[in-house]
Design a protein around this motif. Structure first.
Motif, PDB file in Angstrom:
ATOM      1  N   VAL A 286       0.578   6.254  -7.145  1.00 41.40           N
ATOM      2  CA  VAL A 286      -0.677   6.910  -7.485  1.00 41.40           C
ATOM      3  C   VAL A 286      -0.664   8.379  -7.052  1.00 41.40           C
ATOM      4  O   VAL A 286      -1.354   9.207  -7.630  1.00 41.40           O
TER       5      VAL A 286
ATOM      6  N   LEU B 117       0.823  -1.212   0.000  1.00 43.76           N
ATOM      7  CA  LEU B 117       0.000   0.000   0.000  1.00 43.76           C
ATOM      8  C   LEU B 117       0.856   1.260   0.000  1.00 43.76           C
ATOM      9  O   LEU B 117       0.503   2.251  -0.654  1.00 43.76           O
TER      10      LEU B 117
ATOM     11  N   ILE C 235      -5.452   5.489  -0.565  1.00 45.56           N
ATOM     12  CA  ILE C 235      -5.026   4.270  -1.261  1.00 45.56           C
ATOM     13  C   ILE C 235      -5.730   3.045  -0.683  1.00 45.56           C
ATOM     14  O   ILE C 235      -6.102   2.128  -1.427  1.00 45.56           O
TER      15      ILE C 235
ATOM     16  N   ALA D  47       2.113   1.655  -3.542  1.00 47.94           N
ATOM     17  CA  ALA D  47       0.991   2.046  -4.399  1.00 47.94           C
ATOM     18  C   ALA D  47       0.622   3.506  -4.173  1.00 47.94           C
ATOM     19  O   ALA D  47       0.359   4.242  -5.129  1.00 47.94           O
ATOM     20  N   GLY D  48       0.600   3.935  -2.924  1.00 51.38           N
ATOM     21  CA  GLY D  48       0.284   5.332  -2.629  1.00 51.38           C
ATOM     22  C   GLY D  48       1.277   6.284  -3.261  1.00 51.38           C
ATOM     23  O   GLY D  48       0.895   7.332  -3.785  1.00 51.38           O
TER      24      GLY D  48
ATOM     25  N   ARG E 173      -9.131   2.899  -2.194  1.00 53.42           N
ATOM     26  CA  ARG E 173      -9.133   2.629  -3.637  1.00 53.42           C
ATOM     27  C   ARG E 173      -8.573   1.256  -3.993  1.00 53.42           C
ATOM     28  O   ARG E 173      -8.355   0.979  -5.166  1.00 53.42           O
ATOM     29  N   THR E 174      -8.300   0.431  -3.004  1.00 55.04           N
ATOM     30  CA  THR E 174      -7.630  -0.848  -3.241  1.00 55.04           C
ATOM     31  C   THR E 174      -8.512  -2.013  -2.841  1.00 55.04           C
ATOM     32  O   THR E 174      -9.152  -1.984  -1.782  1.00 55.04           O
TER      33      THR E 174
ATOM     34  N   CYS F  33      -1.200   9.510  -3.683  1.00 57.32           N
ATOM     35  CA  CYS F  33      -2.256   9.811  -2.717  1.00 57.32           C
ATOM     36  C   CYS F  33      -1.840   9.359  -1.320  1.00 57.32           C
ATOM     37  O   CYS F  33      -0.870   8.622  -1.150  1.00 57.32           O
TER      38      CYS F  33
ATOM     39  N   SER G  47      -2.332   7.566   2.559  1.00 59.48           N
ATOM     40  CA  SER G  47      -2.598   6.172   2.934  1.00 59.48           C
ATOM     41  C   SER G  47      -4.089   5.866   3.042  1.00 59.48           C
ATOM     42  O   SER G  47      -4.534   4.794   2.637  1.00 59.48           O
TER      43      SER G  47
ATOM     44  N   PHE H 296      -5.873  -2.158  -7.784  1.00 67.25           N
ATOM     45  CA  PHE H 296      -5.792  -0.712  -7.574  1.00 67.25           C
ATOM     46  C   PHE H 296      -6.640   0.030  -8.591  1.00 67.25           C
ATOM     47  O   PHE H 296      -6.675  -0.343  -9.757  1.00 67.25           O
TER      48      PHE H 296
END
Length: 138
Positions: free
Chosen positions: A16, A9, A23, A12-13, A26-27, A18, A20, A65
């Motif tokens: 992307v 995460l 994310i 990914a944050g 959105r996951t 954004c 925590s 995601f």
């Protein structure tokens, strides 16, 4: 070293762009957790390429995601290798795109692991010449 859900995460944050909380919202956390279980099972081989193949395949195919799933999958895979003192050669980019397309189309994990293994090097070492890193698959 294996990745955890918070590791994935966090990467990914960053990809992307954004925070925590966003994310997480959105996951598909279940899809990421299943992928991490598969990566852990692949670690029984003792080969980081097997772990990375399971991780990359799970993230590309499950698309957990909202947004750039392939970019996140590659970034998470790079993070896994970095934590294990390895680098993944991403050049030429067209070959990485082809690898991701094969993964999305259902390439066997064993072939994905071979493709990744050919691109691996110890951190700080120069990459192999592009002509020896990837061979086109039929």
């Amino acid at each position: 070293m294996l990745l955890t859900l918070p590791d994935v995460l966090a990467v990914a944050g960053c990809v992307v762009g954004c925070d925590s909380e966003t994310i997480v919202d959105r996951t598909d956390l279940g899809a990421v957790e299943v992928t991490l279980v598969e990566a852990k099972a692949a670690s029984a081989s003792g080969d980081q390429a097997d772990v990375a193949a399971a991780l990359l395949t799970g993230l590309v195919c499950r698309r957990p995601f909202q947004g750039p799933n392939r970019r996140v999958a590659v970034a998470v895979t790079l993070h896994l290798f970095a934590l294990n003192n390895r680098d993944l050669n991403l050049e030429p980019v067209t070959e990485i795109d082809q690898l991701l397309a094969r993964v999305a189309a259902g390439a066997p994990l064993s072939q994905t692991a071979v493709d990744l293994r050919l691109r691996l090097r110890q951190r700080g070492k120069e990459p192999a010449p592009a002509s020896t890193t990837f061979k086109r698959l039929p």
